[in-house]
Design a protein around this motif. Structure first.
Motif, PDB file in Angstrom:
ATOM      1  N   PRO A  51      41.922   3.727 -43.050  1.00  0.00           N
ATOM      2  CA  PRO A  51      41.575   3.736 -41.621  1.00  0.00           C
ATOM      3  C   PRO A  51      42.139   2.533 -40.868  1.00  0.00           C
ATOM      4  O   PRO A  51      42.433   2.631 -39.675  1.00  0.00           O
ATOM      5  CB  PRO A  51      40.041   3.703 -41.612  1.00  0.00           C
ATOM      6  CG  PRO A  51      39.651   4.245 -42.931  1.00  0.00           C
ATOM      7  CD  PRO A  51      40.725   3.822 -43.882  1.00  0.00           C
ATOM      8  N   SER A  52      42.310   1.412 -41.543  1.00  0.00           N
ATOM      9  CA  SER A  52      42.904   0.240 -40.890  1.00  0.00           C
ATOM     10  C   SER A  52      44.359   0.523 -40.503  1.00  0.00           C
ATOM     11  O   SER A  52      44.805   0.151 -39.410  1.00  0.00           O
ATOM     12  CB  SER A  52      42.849  -0.979 -41.805  1.00  0.00           C
ATOM     13  OG  SER A  52      41.517  -1.301 -42.103  1.00  0.00           O
ATOM     14  N   ILE A  53      45.078   1.180 -41.383  1.00  0.00           N
ATOM     15  CA  ILE A  53      46.464   1.548 -41.085  1.00  0.00           C
ATOM     16  C   ILE A  53      46.506   2.491 -39.885  1.00  0.00           C
ATOM     17  O   ILE A  53      47.302   2.316 -38.960  1.00  0.00           O
ATOM     18  CB  ILE A  53      47.127   2.210 -42.316  1.00  0.00           C
ATOM     19  CG1 ILE A  53      47.239   1.208 -43.468  1.00  0.00           C
ATOM     20  CG2 ILE A  53      48.489   2.789 -41.962  1.00  0.00           C
ATOM     21  CD1 ILE A  53      47.587   1.844 -44.805  1.00  0.00           C
ATOM     22  N   LEU A  54      45.628   3.486 -39.899  1.00  0.00           N
ATOM     23  CA  LEU A  54      45.592   4.450 -38.798  1.00  0.00           C
ATOM     24  C   LEU A  54      45.133   3.803 -37.492  1.00  0.00           C
ATOM     25  O   LEU A  54      45.607   4.166 -36.413  1.00  0.00           O
ATOM     26  CB  LEU A  54      44.692   5.624 -39.173  1.00  0.00           C
ATOM     27  CG  LEU A  54      45.160   6.433 -40.387  1.00  0.00           C
ATOM     28  CD1 LEU A  54      44.121   7.482 -40.753  1.00  0.00           C
ATOM     29  CD2 LEU A  54      46.507   7.048 -40.156  1.00  0.00           C
ATOM     30  N   ALA A  55      44.231   2.821 -37.580  1.00  0.00           N
ATOM     31  CA  ALA A  55      43.763   2.123 -36.374  1.00  0.00           C
ATOM     32  C   ALA A  55      44.892   1.331 -35.733  1.00  0.00           C
ATOM     33  O   ALA A  55      44.988   1.250 -34.504  1.00  0.00           O
ATOM     34  CB  ALA A  55      42.598   1.213 -36.713  1.00  0.00           C
ATOM     35  N   VAL A  56      45.761   0.733 -36.552  1.00  0.00           N
ATOM     36  CA  VAL A  56      46.902  -0.009 -36.005  1.00  0.00           C
ATOM     37  C   VAL A  56      47.779   0.924 -35.193  1.00  0.00           C
ATOM     38  O   VAL A  56      48.216   0.584 -34.094  1.00  0.00           O
ATOM     39  CB  VAL A  56      47.713  -0.686 -37.143  1.00  0.00           C
ATOM     40  CG1 VAL A  56      49.053  -1.188 -36.649  1.00  0.00           C
ATOM     41  CG2 VAL A  56      46.911  -1.816 -37.759  1.00  0.00           C
ATOM     42  N   ILE A  57      48.032   2.112 -35.708  1.00  0.00           N
ATOM     43  CA  ILE A  57      48.853   3.084 -34.980  1.00  0.00           C
ATOM     44  C   ILE A  57      48.157   3.490 -33.681  1.00  0.00           C
ATOM     45  O   ILE A  57      48.779   3.532 -32.624  1.00  0.00           O
ATOM     46  CB  ILE A  57      49.131   4.321 -35.861  1.00  0.00           C
ATOM     47  CG1 ILE A  57      49.993   3.917 -37.058  1.00  0.00           C
ATOM     48  CG2 ILE A  57      49.803   5.428 -35.051  1.00  0.00           C
ATOM     49  CD1 ILE A  57      50.137   4.985 -38.117  1.00  0.00           C
ATOM     50  N   LYS A  58      46.861   3.764 -33.754  1.00  0.00           N
ATOM     51  CA  LYS A  58      46.127   4.191 -32.557  1.00  0.00           C
ATOM     52  C   LYS A  58      46.105   3.095 -31.498  1.00  0.00           C
ATOM     53  O   LYS A  58      46.380   3.349 -30.328  1.00  0.00           O
ATOM     54  CB  LYS A  58      44.695   4.570 -32.912  1.00  0.00           C
ATOM     55  CG  LYS A  58      43.893   5.032 -31.708  1.00  0.00           C
ATOM     56  CD  LYS A  58      42.474   5.352 -32.086  1.00  0.00           C
ATOM     57  CE  LYS A  58      41.687   5.938 -30.944  1.00  0.00           C
ATOM     58  NZ  LYS A  58      41.360   5.033 -29.896  1.00  0.00           N
ATOM     59  N   PHE A  59      45.796   1.864 -31.880  1.00  0.00           N
ATOM     60  CA  PHE A  59      45.707   0.780 -30.908  1.00  0.00           C
ATOM     61  C   PHE A  59      47.074   0.405 -30.350  1.00  0.00           C
ATOM     62  O   PHE A  59      47.184  -0.065 -29.235  1.00  0.00           O
ATOM     63  CB  PHE A  59      45.014  -0.434 -31.500  1.00  0.00           C
ATOM     64  CG  PHE A  59      43.538  -0.239 -31.687  1.00  0.00           C
ATOM     65  CD1 PHE A  59      42.774   0.401 -30.733  1.00  0.00           C
ATOM     66  CD2 PHE A  59      42.901  -0.710 -32.816  1.00  0.00           C
ATOM     67  CE1 PHE A  59      41.415   0.578 -30.889  1.00  0.00           C
ATOM     68  CE2 PHE A  59      41.540  -0.547 -32.987  1.00  0.00           C
ATOM     69  CZ  PHE A  59      40.798   0.106 -32.020  1.00  0.00           C
ATOM     70  N   LYS A  60      48.109   0.606 -31.131  1.00  0.00           N
ATOM     71  CA  LYS A  60      49.458   0.338 -30.643  1.00  0.00           C
ATOM     72  C   LYS A  60      49.880   1.406 -29.637  1.00  0.00           C
ATOM     73  O   LYS A  60      50.563   1.127 -28.663  1.00  0.00           O
ATOM     74  CB  LYS A  60      50.424   0.307 -31.834  1.00  0.00           C
ATOM     75  CG  LYS A  60      51.862   0.118 -31.485  1.00  0.00           C
ATOM     76  CD  LYS A  60      52.182  -1.331 -31.355  1.00  0.00           C
ATOM     77  CE  LYS A  60      53.688  -1.490 -31.222  1.00  0.00           C
ATOM     78  NZ  LYS A  60      54.016  -2.457 -30.233  1.00  0.00           N
TER      79      LYS A  60
END
Length: 139
Positions: A51-60
């Motif tokens: 989820p941390s990896i996916l959160a980086v994509i979402k926040f970017k």
């Protein structure tokens, strides 16, 4: 976040149901091999990283909090590499470990929908998010 009956306490102020529940899980897992338990720990870590990896994509990709001023070096290169490495990690787990992870995940998802939310805490959280977005807009 768990149902209130799990936190039911005895006369010594100990959560007896939670203690018994933890003891039962421990009794089931203690019969397993050391390597299986280590792989379960690694799987739990993997579940936290994904989820941390996916959160980086979402926040970017979006303009939501907390990405104000957030610039990822190399664009999506780091997240793509992390995703590929994570997929490779999954291939190293045994079927027994993956099955246990899926069972725990399904049980957690089912429990999530039956857990009542504390309205006061939820309201406080929404106010915090609203204030954080206002602060970011003013910067």
């Amino acid at each position: 976040m768990l149902p209130s009956w799990i936190g039911k306490k005895n006369k010594y102020d100990a959560a007896r149901v939670a203690i018994l529940f933890s003891a039962a899980i421990t009794a089931l897992l203690i019969t397993q091999s050391y390597l299986f338990l280590v792989s379960c720990i690694v799987l739990a870590s993997f579940i936290q990283y994904l989820p941390s990896i996916l959160a980086v994509i979402k926040f970017k990709h979006t303009n939501e909090f907390p990405n104000h001023g957030f610039k990822l070096p190399g664009g999506y290169t780091i997240t793509i590499l992390a995703s590929i490495i994570s997929c490779y990690m999954v291939t190293n787990f045994t079927w027994k470990t993956i099955f246990l992870g899926l069972v725990v995940g399904v049980l957690a998802a089912i429990a999530y929908f039956f857990i009542g939310k504390d309205k006061a805490v939820e309201h406080k959280h929404q106010l915090y998010l609203k204030n954080a977005k206002e602060i970011i807009k003013n910067i």
